[in-house]
Write a protein that holds these residues in place. Structure first.
Motif, PDB file in Angstrom:
ATOM      1  N   UNK A   1       0.699  -1.236   0.013  1.00  0.00           N
ATOM      2  CA  UNK A   1      -0.101  -0.027   0.122  1.00  0.00           C
ATOM      3  C   UNK A   1       1.041   1.147   0.002  1.00  0.00           C
ATOM      4  N   UNK A   2       1.178   1.765  -1.156  1.00  0.00           N
ATOM      5  CA  UNK A   2       2.156   2.891  -1.436  1.00  0.00           C
ATOM      6  C   UNK A   2       3.493   2.303  -0.884  1.00  0.00           C
ATOM      7  N   UNK A   3       4.231   3.070  -0.033  1.00  0.00           N
ATOM      8  CA  UNK A   3       5.580   2.644   0.557  1.00  0.00           C
ATOM      9  C   UNK A   3       5.462   1.683   1.407  1.00  0.00           C
ATOM     10  N   UNK A   4       4.320   1.304   1.959  1.00  0.00           N
ATOM     11  CA  UNK A   4       4.250   0.442   2.986  1.00  0.00           C
ATOM     12  C   UNK A   4       3.807  -1.052   2.501  1.00  0.00           C
ATOM     13  N   UNK A   5       3.737  -2.060   3.599  1.00  0.00           N
ATOM     14  CA  UNK A   5       3.256  -3.256   3.253  1.00  0.00           C
ATOM     15  C   UNK A   5       2.562  -3.728   4.377  1.00  0.00           C
ATOM     16  N   UNK A   6       1.387  -4.536   4.128  1.00  0.00           N
ATOM     17  CA  UNK A   6       0.761  -5.054   5.430  1.00  0.00           C
ATOM     18  C   UNK A   6       1.385  -6.521   5.577  1.00  0.00           C
TER      19      UNK A   6
ATOM     20  N   UNK B   1       2.593  -2.766   9.805  1.00  0.00           N
ATOM     21  CA  UNK B   1       2.750  -2.091   8.596  1.00  0.00           C
ATOM     22  C   UNK B   1       4.228  -1.525   8.334  1.00  0.00           C
ATOM     23  N   UNK B   2       4.927  -2.044   7.578  1.00  0.00           N
ATOM     24  CA  UNK B   2       6.386  -1.871   7.341  1.00  0.00           C
ATOM     25  C   UNK B   2       6.459  -1.393   5.915  1.00  0.00           C
ATOM     26  N   UNK B   3       7.874  -0.717   5.632  1.00  0.00           N
ATOM     27  CA  UNK B   3       8.242  -0.248   4.335  1.00  0.00           C
ATOM     28  C   UNK B   3       8.267  -1.551   3.568  1.00  0.00           C
ATOM     29  N   UNK B   4       7.994  -1.544   2.249  1.00  0.00           N
ATOM     30  CA  UNK B   4       7.807  -3.013   1.512  1.00  0.00           C
ATOM     31  C   UNK B   4       9.117  -3.318   1.200  1.00  0.00           C
ATOM     32  N   UNK B   5      10.131  -2.452   0.741  1.00  0.00           N
ATOM     33  CA  UNK B   5      11.362  -2.733   0.422  1.00  0.00           C
ATOM     34  C   UNK B   5      11.334  -3.518  -1.044  1.00  0.00           C
ATOM     35  N   UNK B   6      10.364  -3.119  -1.715  1.00  0.00           N
ATOM     36  CA  UNK B   6      10.288  -3.883  -2.975  1.00  0.00           C
ATOM     37  C   UNK B   6       9.898  -5.294  -2.966  1.00  0.00           C
ATOM     38  N   UNK B   7       9.573  -5.954  -1.755  1.00  0.00           N
ATOM     39  CA  UNK B   7       9.288  -7.195  -1.802  1.00  0.00           C
ATOM     40  C   UNK B   7       7.767  -7.456  -2.030  1.00  0.00           C
ATOM     41  N   UNK B   8       7.384  -8.358  -2.848  1.00  0.00           N
ATOM     42  CA  UNK B   8       5.992  -8.490  -3.293  1.00  0.00           C
ATOM     43  C   UNK B   8       5.360  -9.479  -2.244  1.00  0.00           C
ATOM     44  N   UNK B   9       4.037  -9.764  -2.358  1.00  0.00           N
ATOM     45  CA  UNK B   9       3.215 -10.507  -1.448  1.00  0.00           C
ATOM     46  C   UNK B   9       4.016 -11.951  -1.585  1.00  0.00           C
TER      47      UNK B   9
END
Length: 375
Positions: A267-272, A281-289
């Motif tokens: 979700x934007x720069x973050x990931x659930x 809620x953490x920065x996703x660091x370009x990691x997919x689901x």
């Protein structure tokens, strides 16, 4: 220009072109037969900064330092100091100085004579050499100690004499090889502060080797982490601690807990991120689901006596240790079948082994890392 020429005629030394790094490695390797001690590494060190080469024993950090010093010659690649290619130059031609682990002071010489030694060997007259040495001894806080022998000094004072002897030669780069390994814990803290203070006050370019993560975090502008002869991450202390590039970095720096998670969506720069029944809620660091791990710092875990509440994991205290300023716990996380190491500042109401706890993780102490990446 040789060091002797520079010291005898400072006006001829000149200034390096602006913008050039103090040190640059371009795809440098060092091999001993079929064994690569350093394998195709590249990095730059800016002038006036302190950069630490950090890693476990055998990772290549000391070999890299010796390559800068000219005590080892590169098998491949190029090494530049202030923009000049020094790859094939001897140690004497590189204008660098090293402070060794053992200090290497001459026991029969006074402090003044130790600091003057390199100057006199370069042809500097005694009076000028002593004036230059006195200036550097004052810079390291040792005025009045000139006539003492090394045996009459503390370990920290001997370290400062070694630094004065190195910086009196006005090197382009000052190298430290595990400089605090011979000191006790309290003195290590004081001397590392002295080294950092001197580096900043004098604007020195310093390359510093250690295997001690806390030491590296405390003194460095940048840290170059090495493992198995290669660089695995290069960044500021905060970058490495808060945004480890892989499992090795996360585990090596700061005693991280590596816990399995599922990235549910970006979700934007973050990931659930789902951790058992809890979500973050953490920065996703370009990691997919998908399935990954998070690195959770011991101070980022909060414990509460009793069963888990919504948003918490259930845990049981397995070990508890009182360390004066904080408690250390080993907590079994029942829901995900692993243990976590926790540092808790509450020493007034310690939790006993066997206590059921709710476990909450603060997002600012956690970072996503690839679960399957090996350094």
């Amino acid at each position: 220009m040789t060091r002797e020429t520079k010291l005898n005629d400072p006006a001829r030394a000149g200034d390096p072109a602006p913008g050039l790094p103090a040190v640059e490695f371009r795809t440098v390797s060092k091999r001993y037969g079929a064994v690569a001690a350093v394998d195709r590494i590249g990095f730059t060190i800016e002038r006036g900064t302190l950069v630490t080469l950090l890693g476990p024993s055998g990772c290549g950090k000391t070999t890299t330092l010796r390559l800068i010093a000219g005590l080892e010659l590169a098998s491949e690649g190029r090494i530049l100091i202030d923009g000049e290619d020094v790859t094939h130059r001897s140690a004497a031609e590189r204008d660098v100085s090293m402070v060794f682990q053992s200090y290497a002071l001459f026991p029969h010489m006074s402090v003044m004579d130790n600091v003057c030694y390199g100057l006199r060997a370069s042809g500097i007259k005694q009076a000028r050499a002593e004036a230059m040495a006195a200036e550097k001894l004052a810079a390291v806080g040792l005025s009045g100690f000139e006539r003492r022998l090394p045996s009459e000094l503390s370990g920290g004072q001997q370290q400062r004499v070694a630094v004065a002897r190195a910086i009196v030669l006005e090197p382009k780069v000052l190298l430290f090889d595990e400089p605090l390994s011979n000191l006790d814990a309290k003195l290590r803290r004081r001397v590392r502060e002295d080294i950092r203070g001197l580096q900043q006050a004098l604007g020195l370019t310093v390359v510093y080797v250690t295997h001690d993560q806390e030491e590296a975090l405390a003194v460095s502008d940048r840290i170059v982490v090495m493992h198995s002869a290669r660089i695995v991450q290069d960044g500021t202390p905060r970058d490495l601690y808060e945004r480890p590039a892989n499992r090795f970095i996360a585990d090596f720096i700061g005693n991280a807990n590596l816990l399995p998670v599922t990235v549910q969506r970006q979700d934007g720069a973050m990931a659930r991120v789902a951790l058992g029944g809890a979500t973050l809620q953490l920065p996703h660091r370009d990691l997919p689901a998908g399935a990954f791990e998070i690195a959770v710092r011991p101070q980022a875990i909060r414990l509460r006596a009793g069963g888990p509440q919504p948003g918490e994991l259930g845990g049981v205290i397995r070990k508890a240790a009182y360390l004066g300023s904080h408690m250390e716990y080993q907590v079994e996380l029942m829901e995900i079948g692993t243990e976590a190491f926790v540092i808790d500042g509450d020493v007034g109401t310690p939790l006993a082994p066997g206590t059921a706890v709710g476990v909450a993780i603060t997002a600012d102490g956690a970072a996503l890392v690839p679960a399957d990446e090996a350094a």
